[in-house]
Design a protein around this motif. Structure first.
Motif, PDB file in Angstrom:
ATOM      1  N   ASN A  27       0.835  -1.207   0.000  1.00  0.00           N
ATOM      2  CA  ASN A  27       0.000   0.000   0.000  1.00  0.00           C
ATOM      3  C   ASN A  27       0.866   1.252   0.000  1.00  0.00           C
ATOM      4  O   ASN A  27       0.631   2.168  -0.784  1.00  0.00           O
ATOM      5  N   GLN A 146     -11.146   5.336  -3.153  1.00  0.00           N
ATOM      6  CA  GLN A 146     -12.097   4.252  -2.886  1.00  0.00           C
ATOM      7  C   GLN A 146     -11.368   2.912  -2.823  1.00  0.00           C
ATOM      8  O   GLN A 146     -11.597   2.114  -1.916  1.00  0.00           O
ATOM      9  N   SER A 149      -9.448   2.727   0.403  1.00  0.00           N
ATOM     10  CA  SER A 149     -10.323   2.448   1.551  1.00  0.00           C
ATOM     11  C   SER A 149     -10.717   0.978   1.598  1.00  0.00           C
ATOM     12  O   SER A 149     -10.721   0.363   2.670  1.00  0.00           O
ATOM     13  N   GLU A 150     -11.064   0.425   0.435  1.00  0.00           N
ATOM     14  CA  GLU A 150     -11.429  -0.996   0.379  1.00  0.00           C
ATOM     15  C   GLU A 150     -10.237  -1.875   0.741  1.00  0.00           C
ATOM     16  O   GLU A 150     -10.377  -2.872   1.449  1.00  0.00           O
ATOM     17  N   GLU A 152      -7.738  -1.011   2.678  1.00  0.00           N
ATOM     18  CA  GLU A 152      -7.511  -0.843   4.120  1.00  0.00           C
ATOM     19  C   GLU A 152      -8.483  -1.700   4.929  1.00  0.00           C
ATOM     20  O   GLU A 152      -8.084  -2.372   5.880  1.00  0.00           O
ATOM     21  N   LYS A 153      -9.764  -1.691   4.551  1.00  0.00           N
ATOM     22  CA  LYS A 153     -10.755  -2.512   5.261  1.00  0.00           C
ATOM     23  C   LYS A 153     -10.398  -3.987   5.182  1.00  0.00           C
ATOM     24  O   LYS A 153     -10.487  -4.704   6.168  1.00  0.00           O
ATOM     25  N   LYS A 154      -9.990  -4.407   3.999  1.00  0.00           N
ATOM     26  CA  LYS A 154      -9.699  -5.820   3.770  1.00  0.00           C
ATOM     27  C   LYS A 154      -8.483  -6.283   4.553  1.00  0.00           C
ATOM     28  O   LYS A 154      -8.458  -7.385   5.080  1.00  0.00           O
ATOM     29  N   SER A 156      -6.863  -4.566   7.171  1.00  0.00           N
ATOM     30  CA  SER A 156      -6.642  -4.056   8.533  1.00  0.00           C
ATOM     31  C   SER A 156      -6.713  -5.161   9.574  1.00  0.00           C
ATOM     32  O   SER A 156      -6.126  -5.051  10.637  1.00  0.00           O
ATOM     33  N   GLY A 157      -7.405  -6.233   9.237  1.00  0.00           N
ATOM     34  CA  GLY A 157      -7.508  -7.357  10.184  1.00  0.00           C
ATOM     35  C   GLY A 157      -6.412  -8.375  10.006  1.00  0.00           C
ATOM     36  O   GLY A 157      -6.307  -9.322  10.774  1.00  0.00           O
TER      37      GLY A 157
END
Length: 158
Positions: A27, A146, A149-150, A152-154, A156-157
Motif C-alpha cells: 500500500n 475508494q 479504503s477498500e 484498508e478494510k480488507k 486491517s484485520g
C-alpha cells in the motif's frame, strides 16, 4: 553435505522470493508512487500562474516522462494476492494523469500562449479544458481513494 545445504539455500531463496508482498509495504509503495505527482502538479500550476508557458511546457514534458516511469514501476510490481483493485486503480490513475499531462496540458499551454499574445477567442476552449481536467482529477482521485479504503478494510484485520 555441502550439496544438501546448497539445495536447502536454493529452496529457501525461491520460497522467500515467491512470498506475497506485505500489505502495508505494498500500500505504501503504491501510494508513494501516486503521491509523487504532487510536486509536478505544484510546479505546473506555478508555471501556468506565472504565465511562463515555456517553463510550463518543460514541466509538462518532465512530468510526462516521470509518469511513464511510474506507470512502468506499478505494472512491474507483484500484485498482492488478495488485492481486489488498489494496484489497478493506481495504474489507471497514473495513466489518467499521463493523458492529462500529454494532451490536456499541452493543449492548454498552446491556448494560453495564444491568449497571452492577445487572442481572446480561445477563452471558451481554455475553460472547457480546465473543466475537463478538474473533472478528470476528481474522478481519478476518487477511484484511488475508494480502492485505498477498500484495501484498508480488507487488510486491517490481517
Amino acid at each position: 553435505m555441502k550439496r544438501t545445504i546448497a539445495i536447502i539455500a536454493l529452496f529457501v531463496s525461491v520460497f522467500v522470493g515467491c512470498s506475497s508482498p506485505n500489505p502495508v509495504e505494498y500500500n505504501n509503495k503504491l501510494m508513494t508512487i501516486m503521491n509523487n505527482n504532487e510536486k509536478e502538479m505544484i510546479a505546473m500550476n506555478a508555471a501556468m500562474n506565472s504565465q511562463d508557458y515555456t517553463k510550463a511546457e518543460s514541466v509538462r514534458g518532465d512530468w510526462q516522462k516521470k509518469l511513464e516511469k511510474a506507470i512502468s514501476e506499478v505494472e512491474k510490481m507483484d500484485a498482492l494476492k488478495d488485492d481486489a483493485g488498489l494496484k489497478a486503480a493506481v495504474a489507471e490513475g497514473l495513466k489518467g494523469y499521463k493523458q492529462i499531462a500529454e494532451v490536456d496540458y499541452k493543449n492548454l499551454i498552446e491556448l494560453r500562449t495564444k491568449e497571452k499574445s492577445g487572442d481572446s477567442t480561445v477563452q471558451f476552449q481554455i475553460n472547457t479544458i480546465l473543466e475537463k481536467m478538474n473533472n478528470q482529477f476528481e474522478v481519478l482521485g476518487n477511484k484511488v481513494n475508494q480502492a485505498g479504503s477498500e484495501f484498508e478494510k480488507k487488510f486491517s484485520g490481517k
